[in-house]
Design a protein around this motif. Structure first.
Motif, PDB file in Angstrom:
ATOM      1  N   TYR A 106       0.853  -1.181   0.000  1.00  0.00           N
ATOM      2  CA  TYR A 106       0.000   0.000   0.000  1.00  0.00           C
ATOM      3  C   TYR A 106       0.892   1.235   0.000  1.00  0.00           C
ATOM      4  CZ  TYR A 106       0.964  -1.646   4.715  1.00  0.00           C
ATOM      5  OH  TYR A 106       1.589  -2.176   5.811  1.00  0.00           O
ATOM      6  N   GLU A 107       0.279   2.368  -0.347  1.00  0.00           N
ATOM      7  CA  GLU A 107       1.043   3.591  -0.574  1.00  0.00           C
ATOM      8  C   GLU A 107       1.683   4.139   0.702  1.00  0.00           C
ATOM      9  OE1 GLU A 107       0.484   8.128  -2.377  1.00  0.00           O
ATOM     10  OE2 GLU A 107      -1.255   6.807  -2.125  1.00  0.00           O
ATOM     11  N   GLY A 108       1.017   3.995   1.856  1.00  0.00           N
ATOM     12  CA  GLY A 108       1.527   4.598   3.072  1.00  0.00           C
ATOM     13  C   GLY A 108       2.948   4.194   3.404  1.00  0.00           C
ATOM     14  N   TYR A 109       3.261   2.924   3.236  1.00  0.00           N
ATOM     15  CA  TYR A 109       4.609   2.418   3.496  1.00  0.00           C
ATOM     16  C   TYR A 109       5.614   3.137   2.600  1.00  0.00           C
ATOM     17  CZ  TYR A 109       8.097  -1.345   4.434  1.00  0.00           C
ATOM     18  OH  TYR A 109       9.194  -2.071   4.812  1.00  0.00           O
ATOM     19  N   VAL A 110       5.278   3.233   1.314  1.00  0.00           N
ATOM     20  CA  VAL A 110       6.165   3.897   0.353  1.00  0.00           C
ATOM     21  C   VAL A 110       6.342   5.367   0.718  1.00  0.00           C
ATOM     22  CG1 VAL A 110       6.479   4.507  -2.079  1.00  0.00           C
ATOM     23  CG2 VAL A 110       5.495   2.280  -1.456  1.00  0.00           C
ATOM     24  N   ALA A 111       5.258   6.020   1.121  1.00  0.00           N
ATOM     25  CA  ALA A 111       5.311   7.444   1.461  1.00  0.00           C
ATOM     26  C   ALA A 111       6.188   7.693   2.689  1.00  0.00           C
ATOM     27  CB  ALA A 111       3.898   7.975   1.700  1.00  0.00           C
ATOM     28  N   VAL A 112       6.093   6.817   3.692  1.00  0.00           N
ATOM     29  CA  VAL A 112       6.954   6.962   4.872  1.00  0.00           C
ATOM     30  C   VAL A 112       8.415   6.782   4.466  1.00  0.00           C
ATOM     31  CG1 VAL A 112       7.602   5.952   7.100  1.00  0.00           C
ATOM     32  CG2 VAL A 112       5.192   6.318   6.545  1.00  0.00           C
ATOM     33  N   ALA A 113       8.706   5.785   3.637  1.00  0.00           N
ATOM     34  CA  ALA A 113      10.077   5.574   3.175  1.00  0.00           C
ATOM     35  C   ALA A 113      10.599   6.804   2.436  1.00  0.00           C
ATOM     36  CB  ALA A 113      10.142   4.339   2.279  1.00  0.00           C
ATOM     37  N   GLU A 114       9.757   7.410   1.623  1.00  0.00           N
ATOM     38  CA  GLU A 114      10.164   8.632   0.918  1.00  0.00           C
ATOM     39  C   GLU A 114      10.526   9.742   1.892  1.00  0.00           C
ATOM     40  OE1 GLU A 114       7.528   8.146  -3.208  1.00  0.00           O
ATOM     41  OE2 GLU A 114       6.663   9.153  -1.455  1.00  0.00           O
ATOM     42  N   GLN A 115       9.719   9.895   2.935  1.00  0.00           N
ATOM     43  CA  GLN A 115       9.986  10.945   3.908  1.00  0.00           C
ATOM     44  C   GLN A 115      11.281  10.671   4.680  1.00  0.00           C
ATOM     45  OE1 GLN A 115       8.573  13.674   3.658  1.00  0.00           O
ATOM     46  NE2 GLN A 115       6.493  13.777   4.446  1.00  0.00           N
ATOM     47  N   LEU A 116      11.496   9.432   5.087  1.00  0.00           N
ATOM     48  CA  LEU A 116      12.707   9.111   5.845  1.00  0.00           C
ATOM     49  C   LEU A 116      13.952   9.261   4.978  1.00  0.00           C
ATOM     50  CD1 LEU A 116      11.524   6.078   7.995  1.00  0.00           C
ATOM     51  CD2 LEU A 116      11.489   8.513   8.541  1.00  0.00           C
ATOM     52  N   LEU A 321      14.306  -9.402   4.533  1.00  0.00           N
ATOM     53  CA  LEU A 321      13.885  -8.377   5.484  1.00  0.00           C
ATOM     54  C   LEU A 321      12.367  -8.297   5.485  1.00  0.00           C
ATOM     55  CD1 LEU A 321      16.406  -5.533   4.516  1.00  0.00           C
ATOM     56  CD2 LEU A 321      16.587  -7.088   6.468  1.00  0.00           C
ATOM     57  N   GLY A 322      11.802  -7.986   6.640  1.00  0.00           N
ATOM     58  CA  GLY A 322      10.350  -7.836   6.700  1.00  0.00           C
ATOM     59  C   GLY A 322       9.808  -8.283   8.039  1.00  0.00           C
ATOM     60  N   GLY A 323       8.503  -8.504   8.086  1.00  0.00           N
ATOM     61  CA  GLY A 323       7.810  -8.898   9.298  1.00  0.00           C
ATOM     62  C   GLY A 323       6.330  -8.659   9.105  1.00  0.00           C
ATOM     63  N   THR A 324       5.512  -9.465   9.732  1.00  0.00           N
ATOM     64  CA  THR A 324       4.068  -9.419   9.490  1.00  0.00           C
ATOM     65  C   THR A 324       3.478  -8.031   9.676  1.00  0.00           C
ATOM     66  OG1 THR A 324       3.871 -11.726  10.199  1.00  0.00           O
ATOM     67  CG2 THR A 324       1.853 -10.407  10.183  1.00  0.00           C
ATOM     68  N   TYR A 325       3.839  -7.364  10.776  1.00  0.00           N
ATOM     69  CA  TYR A 325       3.230  -6.076  11.091  1.00  0.00           C
ATOM     70  C   TYR A 325       4.083  -4.883  10.674  1.00  0.00           C
ATOM     71  CZ  TYR A 325      -0.022  -8.744  13.985  1.00  0.00           C
ATOM     72  OH  TYR A 325      -0.973  -9.627  14.430  1.00  0.00           O
ATOM     73  N   GLY A 326       5.280  -5.123  10.143  1.00  0.00           N
ATOM     74  CA  GLY A 326       6.187  -4.034   9.820  1.00  0.00           C
ATOM     75  C   GLY A 326       5.573  -3.030   8.857  1.00  0.00           C
ATOM     76  N   GLY A 327       5.554  -1.756   9.246  1.00  0.00           N
ATOM     77  CA  GLY A 327       4.959  -0.735   8.396  1.00  0.00           C
ATOM     78  C   GLY A 327       3.451  -0.838   8.323  1.00  0.00           C
ATOM     79  N   ASN A 328       2.823  -1.154   9.463  1.00  0.00           N
ATOM     80  CA  ASN A 328       1.359  -1.237   9.506  1.00  0.00           C
ATOM     81  C   ASN A 328       0.742   0.025   8.905  1.00  0.00           C
ATOM     82  OD1 ASN A 328      -1.081  -0.181  11.351  1.00  0.00           O
ATOM     83  ND2 ASN A 328      -1.277  -2.392  11.058  1.00  0.00           N
ATOM     84  N   PRO A 329      -0.321  -0.105   8.110  1.00  0.00           N
ATOM     85  CA  PRO A 329      -0.864   1.066   7.412  1.00  0.00           C
ATOM     86  C   PRO A 329      -1.347   2.183   8.325  1.00  0.00           C
ATOM     87  CG  PRO A 329      -2.342  -0.833   7.222  1.00  0.00           C
ATOM     88  CD  PRO A 329      -1.056  -1.344   7.757  1.00  0.00           C
ATOM     89  N   VAL A 330      -1.924   1.831   9.476  1.00  0.00           N
ATOM     90  CA  VAL A 330      -2.395   2.862  10.399  1.00  0.00           C
ATOM     91  C   VAL A 330      -1.202   3.588  11.020  1.00  0.00           C
ATOM     92  CG1 VAL A 330      -3.794   3.317  12.439  1.00  0.00           C
ATOM     93  CG2 VAL A 330      -4.474   1.512  10.846  1.00  0.00           C
ATOM     94  N   ALA A 331      -0.167   2.843  11.380  1.00  0.00           N
ATOM     95  CA  ALA A 331       1.038   3.461  11.922  1.00  0.00           C
ATOM     96  C   ALA A 331       1.719   4.348  10.883  1.00  0.00           C
ATOM     97  CB  ALA A 331       1.999   2.387  12.427  1.00  0.00           C
ATOM     98  N   CYS A 332       1.705   3.932   9.630  1.00  0.00           N
ATOM     99  CA  CYS A 332       2.287   4.758   8.566  1.00  0.00           C
ATOM    100  C   CYS A 332       1.528   6.074   8.425  1.00  0.00           C
ATOM    101  CB  CYS A 332       2.276   4.000   7.247  1.00  0.00           C
ATOM    102  SG  CYS A 332       3.530   2.697   7.131  1.00  0.00           S
ATOM    103  N   ALA A 333       0.207   6.013   8.496  1.00  0.00           N
ATOM    104  CA  ALA A 333      -0.594   7.236   8.421  1.00  0.00           C
ATOM    105  C   ALA A 333      -0.250   8.166   9.580  1.00  0.00           C
ATOM    106  CB  ALA A 333      -2.079   6.887   8.434  1.00  0.00           C
TER     107      ALA A 333
END
Length: 457
Positions: A106-116, A321-333
């Motif tokens: 989903y986009e939120g994960y990508v958007a957070v990565a862009e910001q970081l 790399l990864g994990g089930t909850y990593g970059g949860n969409p609500v947390a990304c928002a």
């Protein structure tokens, strides 16, 4: 411009108030329920239960209002109910709570990565991976460094704290309560002396000289070509808010670059405007190979990240790399909203203002408590931005005074001020107010702290 109290709005009245018996009856009842169901190994430093929190105030179930000088250990930098974060979470959760980025992204994960990638130091090409906790970020940073370099050894420092998982316990320096009886720990972790200006045997030692001490030990005991990574908190957290001498971090970074060693800056506690810069390494112009982040990243929701050189992170095979909850969409928002609040209200400037205001009060207190020989129970005042510490000692010496530290924390709590303690020797009061705290509330909290120290010194 720096956000002022007038520019920030609050839901709750920003005023401390303690009513009747403390802790109150509702908190006492919850404590009894807790004892029957929650493991004893989970400890809480404050014996009250939260009902609401906003700005610089935490309100408990009995209606008591506390000045928050801990911010959930540097997590709620934008406040515990920042309107932008609340709105973003409500909007996000109304659509979906989880899909797993490794399955349907989903986009939120990508958007957070862009910001970081934008906010972290350096103009090199970067990659980001999201996780849940600071310890998880540290584990994965070390994984990346070992794979990318083909080496095993990891260097950590005295007084360090990096987490409670097996590997991060090995990296952490303090035994109790973090490591005692939890071993054996992950191998190939080597500990080196930190630059701790207040407690150096040679008070004249420079940051560069302290770094040379470390480098000599690494080369003799491990060998530079065997080291995968050096991991360091630019300002140590649990170890006592230790700020290394100027030049220490740049000298280590230069050596690491020359030897092909991955420099990991653990900014879990010091990141996201906490020190008056986006990241504490910015104060000395250091550009790490990998930065670990958590705590203040998402306004209180569980999210962590590593951001680093693209060649390092892209060296890991797909699925590594990864994990089930990593970059949860609500947390990304929440993270995107929190970063927006930090920029809109210039919380870097706000942190610098908090430092100026608080350090002035603390220096005055230190002078007031000084004896005829100039010594004081306040041995050292240090930190950057809104990450400040008071190291308490027995007057006339540098002997740690954990008894006084504990007494002061307890006295502050009874007067409606939450402060946290830390330090290898248990003698450091740390101040981590929300960056949105008003000047008036901060000063009130500092005055209560001053009174407590004077009463118990």
């Amino acid at each position: 411009m720096t956000a002022t109290a007038a520019e920030l709005s609050y839901r709750l009245e920003q005023k401390r108030a303690i009513h009747g018996v403390f802790p109150g009856p509702k908190s006492e009842a919850l404590t009894q329920r807790r004892k029957a169901v929650v493991a004893a190994g989970v400890a809480s430093s404050v014996p009250v239960y939260v009902e609401d929190a906003d700005g610089g105030i935490v309100r408990d179930v009995d209606g008591n209002s506390f000045i928050d000088l801990g911010a959930g250990i540097a997590v709620t930098s934008v406040g515990a109910s920042d309107p932008a974060v609340v709105a973003a979470v409500q909007e996000s959760v109304s659509h979906f709570t989880h899909t797993c980025f490794m399955v349907t992204p989903y986009e939120g994960y990508v958007a957070v990565a862009e910001q970081l990638n934008r906010l972290t130091p350096g103009d090199h090409e970067k990659r980001t991976v999201l996780f849940n906790s600071g310890a998880e970020a540290v584990e994965n940073a070390v994984k990346v460094a070992r794979l990318a370099t083909g080496r095993d050894a990891v260097v950590a420092f005295d007084h360090a704290y990096h987490g409670r998982t097996n590997l991060t316990m090995a990296l952490t320096a303090k035994a109790m309560p973090y490591k005692t009886n939890f071993g054996p720990f992950a191998p190939e972790v080597y500990r080196m002396p930190m630059s701790y200006p207040y407690r150096e045997e040679n008070p004249e030692i420079t940051g560069a000289e302290a770094a040379k001490r470390v480098i000599t030990m690494i080369e003799k005991q491990i060998g530079g070509d065997q080291v995968a990574a050096i991991i360091i908190e630019p300002i140590q957290g649990e170890g006592g808010f230790i700020v290394p001498a100027d030049g220490f971090l740049p000298a280590l970074a230069a050596w690491a670059k020359d030897k092909g060693v991955v420099l990991i800056a653990d900014e879990v506690q010091s990141g996201f405007c906490r020190t008056g810069e986006w990241f504490a390494v910015n104060h000395e112009g250091v550009v790490p190979d990998i930065i670990t982040m958590a705590k203040g990243i998402a306004g209180g929701l569980p999210l962590s990240a590593i951001t680093g050189r693209a060649d390092l992170l892209d060296a890991v095979h797909p699925g590594g790399l990864g994990g089930t909850y990593g970059g949860n969409p609500v947390a990304c928002a929440a993270a995107l909203a929190a970063i927006g609040t930090m920029e809109e209200h210039n919380l870097n400037g706000r942190a610098r203002h908090i430092e100026e205001l608080a350090v002035g009060h603390l220096r005055d207190l230190q002078s007031e408590l000084a004896g005829p020989d100039g010594s004081s129970v306040i041995g050292d005042i240090r930190g950057r931005g809104a990450m400040l510490a008071i190291e308490l000692v027995h007057a006339g010496s540098k002997e740690p005074n954990p008894e006084l530290t504990k007494a002061v924390a307890g006295a502050c709590l009874k007067e409606g001020v939450i402060i946290l303690t830390c330090g290898t020797y248990g003698n450091v009061i740390r101040l981590l107010p929300p960056l949105v705290i008003s000047d008036e509330l901060l000063v009130d909290g500092l005055q209560v702290l001053a009174s407590a120290i004077k009463a118990h010194a």
